[in-house]
Write a protein that holds these residues in place. Structure first.
Motif, PDB file in Angstrom:
ATOM      1  N   ASP A   1      51.917  44.285  36.553  1.00 22.49           N
ATOM      2  CA  ASP A   1      50.527  44.264  36.102  1.00 22.49           C
ATOM      3  C   ASP A   1      50.326  43.077  35.176  1.00 22.49           C
ATOM      4  OD1 ASP A   1      48.338  44.920  33.996  1.00 22.49           O
ATOM      5  OD2 ASP A   1      47.918  46.305  35.620  1.00 22.49           O
TER       6      ASP A   1
ATOM      7  N   ARG B   1      45.499  43.139  36.809  1.00 16.73           N
ATOM      8  CA  ARG B   1      45.714  42.838  38.224  1.00 16.73           C
ATOM      9  C   ARG B   1      47.141  43.227  38.607  1.00 16.73           C
ATOM     10  NH1 ARG B   1      43.096  36.769  39.077  1.00 16.73           N
ATOM     11  NH2 ARG B   1      41.016  37.220  38.218  1.00 16.73           N
ATOM     12  N   GLU B   2      47.270  43.982  39.687  1.00 21.70           N
ATOM     13  CA  GLU B   2      48.583  44.433  40.121  1.00 21.70           C
ATOM     14  C   GLU B   2      49.113  43.587  41.266  1.00 21.70           C
ATOM     15  OE1 GLU B   2      48.551  48.582  41.046  1.00 21.70           O
ATOM     16  OE2 GLU B   2      49.032  49.142  38.976  1.00 21.70           O
ATOM     17  N   TYR B   3      50.408  43.280  41.189  1.00 21.47           N
ATOM     18  CA  TYR B   3      51.065  42.480  42.212  1.00 21.47           C
ATOM     19  C   TYR B   3      52.361  43.179  42.614  1.00 21.47           C
ATOM     20  CZ  TYR B   3      47.987  38.904  40.207  1.00 21.47           C
ATOM     21  OH  TYR B   3      46.905  38.209  39.727  1.00 21.47           O
TER      22      TYR B   3
ATOM     23  N   HIS C   1      41.921  33.705  34.147  1.00 25.42           N
ATOM     24  CA  HIS C   1      43.112  34.542  34.318  1.00 25.42           C
ATOM     25  C   HIS C   1      44.347  33.674  34.507  1.00 25.42           C
ATOM     26  CE1 HIS C   1      45.652  37.834  35.741  1.00 25.42           C
ATOM     27  NE2 HIS C   1      44.704  38.668  35.333  1.00 25.42           N
TER      28      HIS C   1
END
Length: 438
Positions: free
Chosen positions: A39, A43-45, A104
């Motif tokens: 995270d 935003r999650e990756y 970001h």
């Protein structure tokens, strides 16, 4: 390009270096946790074998030192921004440059490398030089990663300010997170040459051979005018911040995204110090972003490097300190205020609060209390700050709460020692200032 020469980008905080053994072990562990997610500011990756961000590194994301009020990095960013505001005005008198300071930090590999014409096999793409979130994303290695998107959105004159991430050791002159300020200016033929009755006689482009001085697509005169504007702008910036008498010089440089390119050096304390990189934007970058009728220049500088030189800060790690002994030295509103950093003791602070009701029948001045503290506490008291004021609605009495920070410059203070001094300050305040300790 600066430092080890392994990472492509504008001037950084300080020169780069290689990764430590411990960091390698941590990155290997992170890369092995397939199936989990990372995270980054909401935003999650999904991680994969390329992932090498660590919890410690991610704990720095979102700190945004360049946005913290009265932080030395913010002071420098404000001075540069104000200079650009004043120098470039629209016909209506408004600043031409927009500022983008909250973009970001997670970007795609296309943004960080491809959009800047960095070759696929370039060493700067290596896992050992960057913090990869996964194969397609990383924490930006330079603010230049946002150039393409901003140009595509229609911005012609802009500054990008933000944290950037490169795999460096942690010591007095290296840190894996630092801050950059990027500037870009795009000009039409009228902006380059001025408005004339017959603009057909003037042109930005012409076909030719690429040389050390030209890209091969720009006319010699348009490139010369853009270079003159760029260098005049940056010389003015350097002398505005480092002083009108500062000695400066231009050095030819190489960046994949500008040509020709230069670095600006300033003579500081008898040493030539590189303070920024710049150049004429590669026209292919503009074409890829949908711009066909403009020519541009760009520059980038490391905020830490400028702040360290301007304020005499000896250790890059200090910028991340929450120690009030450091931060309090920059508590001024005018970013142009001249200050020289005073070394803070390496020994731990002891913090005690003191609260008292102000006398009702006699005048009270905070300055008197400060003098009292200096007299009783002597050099053990590092700081005194008024942290709270309260007026009792029924009694009509006003209370002050002060925070006293104690620290010995040569040894560790015990809390017991501090309590003795603190009690003496309370007793002296009550007897000499007429306050009532709460």
């Amino acid at each position: 390009m600066t430092g080890s020469g392994m990472v492509v980008g504008w001037a950084r905080g300080v020169p780069g270096c290689r990764l430590t053994h411990l960091a390698r072990l941590m990155s290997t562990k992170a890369a092995s946790t397939n199936g989990t997610k990372v995270d980054v500011l909401g935003r999650e990756y999904v991680v994969d074998p390329m992932t090498n961000v660590t919890p410690h590194l991610l704990s720095h994301v979102g700190r945004d030192l360049h946005l913290q009020p009265r932080h030395p990095l913010r002071h420098v960013a404000q001075r540069v921004t104000q200079y650009m505001y004043d120098r470039y005005l629209s016909p209506r008198g408004n600043p031409l440059f927009s500022v983008h300071s909250q973009l970001h930090p997670a970007v795609t590999t296309h943004q960080n490398f491809d959009s800047l014409l960095i070759p696929k096999d370039h060493v700067s793409r290596k896992k050992s030089d960057n913090f990869y979130i996964n194969e397609g994303h990383l924490l930006r290695a330079h603010t230049s990663a946002h150039q393409g998107e901003l140009i595509s959105m229609g911005f012609d004159n802009f500054l990008v300010i933000g944290d950037v991430y490169r795999r460096d050791e942690i010591d007095a002159s290296h840190y894996p997170v630092f801050h950059q300020l990027e500037g870009m200016r795009l000009c039409t033929v009228k902006e380059v040459y001025g408005a004339h009755q017959n603009m057909d006689e003037y042109c930005l482009f012409e076909s030719g051979e690429r040389t050390d001085k030209l890209q091969g697509v720009h006319s010699g005169e348009s490139a010369r005018r853009m270079e003159a504007d760029l260098k005049s702008c940056l010389l003015g910036l350097a002398t505005t911040l480092f002083g009108k008498e500062a000695e400066v010089r231009w050095v030819d440089a190489y960046f994949p995204f500008t040509h020709p390119s230069w670095e600006l050096e300033v003579l500081l304390n008898g040493e030539w110090v590189e303070v920024l990189g710049c150049g004429i934007v590669e026209q292919e970058i503009l074409l890829n972003a949908g711009v066909e009728d403009k020519i541009g220049w760009a520059f980038g500088l490391g905020l830490e490097r400028w702040a360290m030189k301007l304020y005499g800060i000896p250790d890059i790690r200090l910028f991340w300190s929450t120690d009030s002994g450091f931060l309090s030295q920059f508590e001024f509103d005018d970013p142009a205020t001249k200050v020289t950093y005073k070394s803070v003791s390496k020994y731990k602070q002891c913090i005690n609060d003191i609260s008292f009701w102000l006398p009702k029948d006699m005048e009270y001045e905070a300055a008197d209390f400060y003098d009292l503290v200096r007299t009783v506490g002597g050099p053990l008291v590092e700081q005194v700050n008024l942290v709270d004021t309260f007026t009792h609605p029924k009694k009509g009495l006003t209370s002050h709460c002060y925070r006293l920070v104690y620290r010995h410059m040569e040894r560790v203070l015990t809390q017991k020692e501090v309590n003795v001094v603190h009690k003496r300050i309370e007793e002296t305040a009550a007897s000499s200032l007429g306050v009532s300790i709460r």
